[in-house]
Design an enzyme around this catalytic site. Structure first.
Site, short mmCIF file in Angstrom:
data_model
loop_
_atom_site.label_atom_id
_atom_site.label_comp_id
_atom_site.label_asym_id
_atom_site.label_seq_id
_atom_site.Cartn_x
_atom_site.Cartn_y
_atom_site.Cartn_z
CB SER A 1 -1.54 6.24 2.88
OG SER A 1 -1.38 6.89 3.72
CE LYS A 2 -8.53 3.72 0.91
NZ LYS A 2 -7.78 2.21 1.28
NE ARG A 3 -0.33 7.25 6.74
CZ ARG A 3 1.67 7.40 7.08
NH1 ARG A 3 1.57 8.67 7.64
NH2 ARG A 3 2.03 7.32 6.24
#
Ligand code: GLU
Length: 329
Positions: free
Chosen positions: A257-259
């Site tokens: 994911s984006k993190r």
């Protein structure tokens, strides 16, 4: 088993519900390599059945990103081909014909269970991890009169009745020998109450119609395979060879994911990462290249060996963005 003389055909089958991320790209690369390394034909099929989840602009973006990676296909929604149409939303009559054939064999039954009913039965054994808890079969046992009485009040979904005592096993090109317990995950929904045909049926009907001999897809679909084997059998067709590619996880072991940084292809492009850098890096991550050196998909063909693909999920190294940039320079 498929006869050895059957022409090799593989496919990419993206769902246009979002942009491609690193994991989709690694799977697409492996699917392409295993077909191209044997001189086979590659098909692109857009799996846009679940209209509310799909975005028209995502389908074009996916084609563009696959081409950017250096992958190509011989048949697809953009170029046509003898087995078209290549978008599932244009193939509904084929799924209805298959549903009618299964129904005529007595293999379907209406299911009136609500989400709450299903949750309360969720301790049923033999759930398949990616497919949710096994359906305990309440509606399979309804009498004709009970079905009619309920159908007057509620539109049912349709379930496929799996043979209850039959274990399922197959040899996966990456995962090795995989065996599932009898009933493999329980009777599954083949058509939803809202009329949308289930993924399992659409994918099997299409892979049969498109002459697909070799399916390589993400590990998250390994658990779907026994259901699809049951459908091949019920439809009187020979199943393809299956291979399930390792999932790519973030450095903390969680879903990408984006993190974890710019994990989409578009994000990486915006950061100036080139396709050869990315392809070489992905090939190294999944075990088909010794070093993360830039390469085109074409350049990986001579050394490609499916047996080298790792069997476990792959965690991105914590410094993956830095090492990608380093391999680019
Ligand atoms: N459309 C599915 C996905 O995007 C893949 C289906 C398959 O390969 O069988 O996850």
């Amino acid at each position: 088993m498929l006869p050895d003389s059957t022409p090799i055909r593989g496919r990419f089958a993206p769902t246009p519900s979002g942009r491609l991320h690193l994991g989709n790209a690694a799977t697409a690369l492996l699917a392409w390599l295993q077909i191209r390394a044997r001189g086979g034909t590659m098909v692109l099929r857009m799996e846009d059945l679940d209209k509310p989840r799909c975005k028209p602009e995502a389908a074009d973006a996916i084609l563009d990103e696959l081409r950017w990676l250096g992958l190509d296909w011989d048949e697809g929604p953009d170029i046509g081909g003898a087995a078209g149409p290549y978008a599932q939303s244009e193939r509904l009559s084929r799924y209805e014909a298959a549903l009618a054939a299964l129904d005529a064999k007595g293999l379907l039954y209406p299911c009136f269970c609500s989400r709450a009913d299903l949750l309360s039965a969720s301790s049923a054994p033999h759930g398949l991890s990616s497919e949710g808890p096994a359906y305990a079969g309440a509606c399979r046992r309804l009498t004709r009169a009970e079905r009619e009485e309920r159908a007057a009040r509620k539109t049912p979904s349709q379930r496929f009745a799996l043979p209850p005592d039959r274990p399922w096993a197959f040899d996966d090109g990456i995962a090795g020998h995989v065996a599932f317990p009898p009933g493999a995950g329980g009777d599954f929904v083949i058509k939803r109450a809202d009329g949308i045909v289930g993924y399992q049926l659409a994918v099997v009907v299409d892979d049969i119609a498109m002459g697909v001999t070799d399916v390589l897809r993400g590990w998250d679909l390994l658990d779907s395979t026994p259901r699809q084997l049951a459908l091949y059998e019920a439809l009187g067709a020979k199943p393809p060879r299956f291979a399930h590619a390792p999932l790519l996880l973030g450095s903390d072991g969680g879903r990408l994911s984006k993190r974890h940084g710019s994990v989409t292809l578009s994000g990486l492009r915006d950061h100036g990462v080139g396709p050869r850098t990315l392809v070489g890096y992905l090939a190294w991550l999944v075990g088909v290249a010794d070093r993360p050196e830039p390469a085109s998909p074409q350049e990986l063909i001579p050394r490609f060996d499916l047996a080298r693909v790792v069997r476990e999920a792959v965690r991105l190294p914590g410094d993956w963005m830095a090492s990608l940039r380093e391999s680019q320079s």
